[in-house]
Write a protein that holds these residues in place. Structure first.
Motif, short mmCIF file in Angstrom:
data_model
loop_
_atom_site.label_atom_id
_atom_site.label_comp_id
_atom_site.label_asym_id
_atom_site.label_seq_id
_atom_site.Cartn_x
_atom_site.Cartn_y
_atom_site.Cartn_z
N PHE A 15 0.94 -1.13 -0.10
CA PHE A 15 0.04 0.10 0.05
C PHE A 15 0.99 1.24 0.14
CE2 PHE A 15 -2.47 -3.37 2.14
CZ PHE A 15 -3.55 -3.44 1.10
N ALA A 16 1.76 1.23 -1.13
CA ALA A 16 2.74 2.34 -0.87
C ALA A 16 2.42 3.36 -2.28
CB ALA A 16 4.16 2.02 -1.06
N VAL A 17 2.78 4.40 -2.20
CA VAL A 17 2.48 5.59 -3.19
C VAL A 17 3.24 5.16 -4.61
CG1 VAL A 17 2.46 7.78 -3.83
CG2 VAL A 17 2.26 7.33 -1.54
N ARG A 18 2.42 5.08 -5.57
CA ARG A 18 2.74 4.81 -6.79
C ARG A 18 2.29 6.01 -7.97
NH1 ARG A 18 1.98 -0.28 -4.61
NH2 ARG A 18 3.68 -1.87 -4.87
N ALA A 36 4.82 20.62 -6.59
CA ALA A 36 4.55 21.23 -5.48
C ALA A 36 4.02 20.40 -4.28
CB ALA A 36 3.55 22.41 -5.85
N ALA A 37 3.46 19.49 -4.66
CA ALA A 37 3.05 18.60 -3.42
C ALA A 37 4.11 17.75 -2.99
CB ALA A 37 2.17 17.45 -4.14
N GLN A 38 5.05 17.30 -3.70
CA GLN A 38 6.32 16.78 -3.19
C GLN A 38 6.05 15.35 -2.28
OE1 GLN A 38 8.89 19.36 -1.03
NE2 GLN A 38 8.60 20.91 -2.08
N VAL A 39 5.07 14.54 -2.95
CA VAL A 39 4.90 13.24 -2.34
C VAL A 39 5.80 12.28 -2.70
CG1 VAL A 39 2.99 11.57 -2.21
CG2 VAL A 39 2.39 13.91 -2.54
N PRO A 40 6.49 11.64 -1.84
CA PRO A 40 7.63 10.49 -2.17
C PRO A 40 7.07 9.22 -2.56
CG PRO A 40 7.30 10.92 0.15
CD PRO A 40 6.48 11.96 -0.36
N ARG A 41 7.44 8.94 -3.80
CA ARG A 41 6.96 7.66 -4.26
C ARG A 41 7.51 6.36 -3.51
NH1 ARG A 41 5.14 8.59 -9.48
NH2 ARG A 41 4.33 10.83 -9.44
N GLY A 42 6.67 5.33 -3.24
CA GLY A 42 7.20 4.22 -2.47
C GLY A 42 6.96 4.23 -1.05
N VAL A 43 6.54 5.30 -0.47
CA VAL A 43 6.12 5.55 0.91
C VAL A 43 4.84 5.13 1.12
CG1 VAL A 43 6.00 7.19 2.74
CG2 VAL A 43 7.60 7.60 1.22
N PRO A 44 4.73 4.28 2.17
CA PRO A 44 3.22 4.01 2.51
C PRO A 44 2.33 4.85 2.62
CG PRO A 44 4.74 2.52 3.85
CD PRO A 44 5.58 3.60 3.23
N LEU A 45 1.03 4.63 2.12
CA LEU A 45 -0.10 5.54 1.98
C LEU A 45 -0.40 6.33 3.51
CD1 LEU A 45 -2.87 4.32 -0.22
CD2 LEU A 45 -1.08 6.10 -0.80
N ARG A 70 -6.09 9.81 0.44
CA ARG A 70 -5.50 8.62 -0.09
C ARG A 70 -6.62 8.13 -0.84
NH1 ARG A 70 -4.60 9.77 5.55
NH2 ARG A 70 -2.40 9.91 6.06
N GLY A 71 -6.11 7.24 -1.98
CA GLY A 71 -6.86 6.64 -2.78
C GLY A 71 -6.07 4.95 -2.88
N TRP A 72 -6.79 4.37 -2.03
CA TRP A 72 -6.29 3.04 -1.90
C TRP A 72 -6.46 2.32 -3.08
CZ3 TRP A 72 -3.85 2.21 2.45
CH2 TRP A 72 -4.16 2.99 3.76
N PRO A 73 -5.48 1.46 -3.68
CA PRO A 73 -4.42 0.93 -2.69
C PRO A 73 -3.08 1.70 -2.67
CG PRO A 73 -4.37 -0.47 -4.40
CD PRO A 73 -5.57 0.39 -4.72
N ASP A 74 -2.94 2.49 -3.73
CA ASP A 74 -1.54 3.07 -4.33
C ASP A 74 -1.54 4.60 -4.67
OD1 ASP A 74 -2.67 2.84 -6.62
OD2 ASP A 74 -1.11 1.41 -7.40
N ARG A 75 -2.73 5.34 -4.16
CA ARG A 75 -2.52 6.64 -4.82
C ARG A 75 -2.98 7.47 -3.98
NH1 ARG A 75 -7.24 7.22 -8.28
NH2 ARG A 75 -8.40 5.86 -6.79
N ILE A 76 -2.22 8.69 -4.04
CA ILE A 76 -2.41 10.10 -3.34
C ILE A 76 -3.36 10.87 -4.49
CG2 ILE A 76 -1.70 12.39 -2.30
CD1 ILE A 76 -1.26 9.66 -0.48
N VAL A 77 -4.59 11.49 -3.92
CA VAL A 77 -5.41 12.15 -4.79
C VAL A 77 -5.36 13.68 -4.19
CG1 VAL A 77 -7.74 12.42 -5.76
CG2 VAL A 77 -6.95 10.04 -5.40
N VAL A 78 -4.81 14.51 -5.04
CA VAL A 78 -4.79 16.07 -4.76
C VAL A 78 -5.83 16.81 -5.78
CG1 VAL A 78 -3.44 18.11 -4.82
CG2 VAL A 78 -2.36 15.91 -4.31
N THR A 79 -7.00 17.30 -5.04
CA THR A 79 -7.97 18.00 -5.73
C THR A 79 -7.90 19.43 -5.52
OG1 THR A 79 -9.41 16.28 -5.63
CG2 THR A 79 -10.34 18.06 -6.02
N VAL A 80 -7.72 20.32 -6.50
CA VAL A 80 -7.53 21.41 -6.60
C VAL A 80 -8.66 22.24 -6.97
CG1 VAL A 80 -4.94 21.26 -6.54
CG2 VAL A 80 -6.08 22.02 -8.67
#
Length: 214
Positions: A15-18, A36-45, A70-80
């Motif tokens: 369940f890591a960020v892909r 700008a978000a600077q979300v590291p890949r591979g880090v658990p959600l 968090r968008g399971w299983p492997d996403r971060i969702v940024v809504t602007v």
């Protein structure tokens, strides 16, 4: 089992960020928001600090609002939600866009976007009474009429005037009853176009119940 589930969620790679998904952009690109978000890949959600992601994205001047999830299983969702330009201030070549709240958020070197009205104020910004008064007048105008406005001048919050493309000057007065003034102005201009009223050099709607044309 509890320990295994905890390890999977907190440390495991399942369940890591892909992917960082970006929704809601109009002028910005998704890549600009991701940078700008600077979300590291591979880090658990679960280890991603969503509040920090939102704070970093909110620093982009074009952003009015941002939400990260968090968008399971492997996403971060940024809504602007981006700021919408209403007016432009400054001289050609170094002009700034303002949103409805008077926030200066972007610069333009060429023509302003369609329907964005030039605003002449001494100290543009969200805390400036003349700026907020001028924007109140602009917001009441329908989109089609905004395109006919050459400039809105607000040397004082109680002394707003609009210059139309044909040279007619509209004396607006203060921002009080701006909705009524806008409705009256649209009706008058329609009657002038239809030939029911003679063209006027000055239309004074500062007292919308007693309009003066001269």
């Amino acid at each position: 089992m509890v320990a295994a589930v905890g390890w999977l969620l907190w440390l495991g790679p399942v369940f890591a960020v892909r992917t960082v998904q970006v929704d809601g952009t109009t002028t910005l690109s998704a890549d600009q928001v991701r940078e700008a978000a600077q979300v590291p890949r591979g880090v658990p959600l679960l280890r991603v600090d969503l509040g920090s992601v939102e704070d970093r994205v909110a620093r982009l001047p074009q952003i009015r609002d941002v939400q990260a999830a968090r968008g399971w299983p492997d996403r971060i969702v940024v809504t602007v939600a981006e700021r919408v330009p209403v007016a432009v201030v400054g001289e050609r070549g170094r002009r700034s866009l303002l949103d409805a709240g008077g926030v200066l958020f972007d610069t333009v070197t060429g023509d302003a976007p369609r329907g964005v009205v030039p605003l002449d104020v001494a100290d543009p910004g969200p805390e400036d009474p003349a700026t907020t008064a001028g924007l109140a007048a602009i917001r009441t105008l329908p989109a089609g009429l905004r395109e006919e406005v050459v400039e809105v001048a607000a040397p004082d919050p109680h002394d707003i005037s609009l210059t139309m493309a044909g040279g007619t000057v509209v004396r607006w007065g203060s921002e009080e009853r701006s909705e009524t003034k806008g409705t009256v102005l649209v009706a008058l201009l329609d009657r002038i176009r239809d030939g029911e009223l003679d063209p006027a050099l000055v239309i004074d709607v500062s007292a919308p119940d007693a309009v003066v044309l001269r």
